[in-house]
Design a protein around this motif. Sequence first.
Motif, short mmCIF file in Angstrom:
data_model
loop_
_atom_site.label_atom_id
_atom_site.label_comp_id
_atom_site.label_asym_id
_atom_site.label_seq_id
_atom_site.Cartn_x
_atom_site.Cartn_y
_atom_site.Cartn_z
N THR A 109 0.82 -1.21 0.00
CA THR A 109 0.00 0.00 0.00
C THR A 109 0.85 1.27 0.00
OG1 THR A 109 -1.72 -1.21 1.20
CG2 THR A 109 -1.89 1.18 1.21
N MET A 110 2.11 1.17 0.40
CA MET A 110 3.01 2.32 0.34
C MET A 110 3.14 2.85 -1.09
SD MET A 110 3.92 2.92 3.44
CE MET A 110 5.24 4.09 3.14
N LYS A 111 2.83 2.01 -2.06
CA LYS A 111 2.88 2.43 -3.46
C LYS A 111 1.87 3.54 -3.76
CE LYS A 111 3.54 -0.77 -6.44
NZ LYS A 111 4.83 -0.33 -7.03
N MET A 112 0.80 3.62 -2.98
CA MET A 112 -0.24 4.61 -3.26
C MET A 112 0.18 6.01 -2.82
SD MET A 112 -2.22 2.54 -4.66
CE MET A 112 -3.59 3.64 -5.02
N THR A 135 8.35 -3.94 -0.87
CA THR A 135 8.18 -5.09 -1.75
C THR A 135 8.65 -4.82 -3.18
OG1 THR A 135 5.86 -4.39 -1.94
CG2 THR A 135 6.36 -6.25 -0.48
N ALA A 136 9.05 -3.57 -3.47
CA ALA A 136 9.70 -3.27 -4.75
C ALA A 136 11.21 -3.46 -4.64
CB ALA A 136 9.39 -1.84 -5.19
N ASP A 137 11.67 -3.98 -3.50
CA ASP A 137 13.07 -4.31 -3.26
C ASP A 137 13.18 -5.83 -3.17
OD1 ASP A 137 15.67 -4.68 -2.42
OD2 ASP A 137 15.56 -3.28 -0.75
N VAL A 138 13.96 -6.43 -4.07
CA VAL A 138 14.04 -7.89 -4.13
C VAL A 138 14.60 -8.47 -2.83
CG1 VAL A 138 16.37 -8.00 -5.12
CG2 VAL A 138 14.71 -9.81 -5.63
N ASN A 139 15.37 -7.69 -2.09
CA ASN A 139 15.88 -8.18 -0.81
C ASN A 139 14.76 -8.46 0.18
OD1 ASN A 139 18.99 -7.80 -1.04
ND2 ASN A 139 18.12 -5.90 -1.83
N ALA A 140 13.73 -7.61 0.18
CA ALA A 140 12.60 -7.80 1.09
C ALA A 140 11.78 -9.02 0.68
CB ALA A 140 11.72 -6.56 1.11
N THR A 141 11.48 -9.15 -0.61
CA THR A 141 10.66 -10.28 -1.04
C THR A 141 11.42 -11.60 -0.89
OG1 THR A 141 11.36 -9.97 -3.35
CG2 THR A 141 9.36 -8.85 -2.64
N MET A 205 5.47 -5.41 -8.08
CA MET A 205 5.58 -4.16 -7.34
C MET A 205 6.62 -3.22 -7.98
SD MET A 205 3.33 -4.14 -4.95
CE MET A 205 2.30 -5.01 -6.14
N PHE A 206 7.74 -3.77 -8.42
CA PHE A 206 8.77 -2.95 -9.04
C PHE A 206 8.29 -2.39 -10.37
CE2 PHE A 206 12.67 -2.38 -11.58
CZ PHE A 206 13.37 -1.51 -10.74
N GLY A 207 7.63 -3.24 -11.16
CA GLY A 207 7.09 -2.76 -12.44
C GLY A 207 6.06 -1.66 -12.25
N GLY A 208 5.19 -1.85 -11.26
CA GLY A 208 4.20 -0.81 -10.97
C GLY A 208 4.83 0.48 -10.51
N GLU A 209 5.92 0.37 -9.74
CA GLU A 209 6.62 1.56 -9.27
C GLU A 209 7.20 2.36 -10.43
OE1 GLU A 209 8.19 3.70 -5.74
OE2 GLU A 209 6.50 2.41 -6.24
N ILE A 210 7.77 1.66 -11.40
CA ILE A 210 8.34 2.34 -12.57
C ILE A 210 7.25 3.06 -13.37
CG2 ILE A 210 9.46 1.95 -14.81
CD1 ILE A 210 11.12 -0.21 -13.51
N VAL A 211 6.11 2.40 -13.55
CA VAL A 211 5.01 3.03 -14.29
C VAL A 211 4.52 4.28 -13.56
CG1 VAL A 211 2.66 2.73 -15.15
CG2 VAL A 211 4.32 0.88 -15.39
N PHE A 212 4.38 4.21 -12.24
CA PHE A 212 3.98 5.38 -11.47
C PHE A 212 4.97 6.53 -11.67
CE2 PHE A 212 1.03 2.99 -8.54
CZ PHE A 212 -0.05 3.83 -8.74
N LEU A 213 6.25 6.22 -11.66
CA LEU A 213 7.27 7.26 -11.84
C LEU A 213 7.22 7.85 -13.24
CD1 LEU A 213 10.27 5.63 -9.95
CD2 LEU A 213 8.96 7.62 -9.23
N LEU A 214 6.98 7.00 -14.24
CA LEU A 214 6.86 7.50 -15.62
C LEU A 214 5.66 8.44 -15.75
CD1 LEU A 214 7.64 4.24 -17.63
CD2 LEU A 214 9.03 6.31 -17.57
N GLY A 235 -6.04 6.18 -13.50
CA GLY A 235 -6.34 4.83 -14.01
C GLY A 235 -5.41 3.78 -13.44
N TRP A 236 -4.11 4.11 -13.38
CA TRP A 236 -3.14 3.17 -12.85
C TRP A 236 -3.33 2.96 -11.35
CZ3 TRP A 236 -0.62 -0.43 -15.10
CH2 TRP A 236 0.50 -1.01 -14.52
N MET A 237 -3.73 4.02 -10.65
CA MET A 237 -3.99 3.91 -9.22
C MET A 237 -5.19 2.99 -8.97
SD MET A 237 -4.94 6.89 -6.46
CE MET A 237 -6.56 7.12 -7.21
N VAL A 238 -6.26 3.15 -9.76
CA VAL A 238 -7.44 2.29 -9.60
C VAL A 238 -7.06 0.84 -9.89
CG1 VAL A 238 -9.70 1.74 -10.56
CG2 VAL A 238 -9.08 4.12 -10.13
N PHE A 239 -6.24 0.63 -10.92
CA PHE A 239 -5.79 -0.72 -11.25
C PHE A 239 -5.01 -1.32 -10.09
CE2 PHE A 239 -2.35 -3.38 -13.10
CZ PHE A 239 -3.13 -4.44 -13.52
N HIS A 240 -4.18 -0.50 -9.45
CA HIS A 240 -3.36 -1.00 -8.35
C HIS A 240 -4.15 -1.22 -7.07
CE1 HIS A 240 0.44 -1.04 -10.38
NE2 HIS A 240 1.03 -1.39 -9.27
#
Length: 266
Positions: A109-112, A135-141, A205-214, A235-240
């Motif tokens: 949810t921190m992604k929001m 969860t956008a950090d592979v070390n955590a997952t 999570m990482f892919g979604g983070e990149i799209v949000f930044l773009l 739209g991307w927020m609703v999808f997430h």
Amino acid sequence: MAGEAELTPTSYIQHHLHNLTAQVGEGGGFMTLHLDTLITSVLTGALMVFLFWLATRKATAGVPGKWQAFVEICLEFVDRQARDTYQGTSKLVTPIAITLFFWILLMNTMKMIPADFIAKPLEWVGVHYWKPVPTADVNATLGLSISVFFLTLFFALRAKGLGHFTLEFLTAPFGKWMMPFNLVLNTVEWLSKPISLAMRLFGNMFGGEIVFLLIWVLGGAGLLGLLGGAVFGFGWMVFHLLVIPLQAFIFMMLSIVYLSLAEDSH
């Protein structure tokens, strides 16, 4: 962040994908800690415990309050999924499922929260890097999935004993005469589970983070970009809103499946 680094979309995105790190060991070469991932993970875990505590602080067997009722619905949902999936006898599965689902849900949810809403105030106090989604950090997952791996190993040894587990590992599924092939196959199977579990959550999570930044970068490209960024961002927020709980649910369910399979005999 240097002023020049803010001038290009590429440097902006790279900056927000950079972790706040600390070197550990003599000369700083033993390991690198991702402090933002660690701190955010601990804080979201503490928040989870606090929210559950609020529900139990004034729990009543009569008509529950709104928050108690909501928490009870959530816990009953996870408990039902765990009981329907896990076929063993351990009472640890439901607590494990609850911890995994709600902790990952809060970290996702921190992604929001827009990246600059956290990064800019931290820059004012001298912290120039902060990746907000653990969860956008592979070390955590990987840390989560490796924990599930050791739990799976514990469940298997508890159910079968060391001797039967070792015998099954060497003789299933092709019999004792194909022992080398069984050993390779079972090793790959056991190691692939935590890796796939971690990479699935991290990738989404990482892919979604990149799209949000773009989309955030697009919003800085004039009025047209601002309007486009607002539309695509919404739209991307609703999808997430679907992706965030779904990824937590998938991680939890696969973990329960692995725990259940660990106790099955071939």
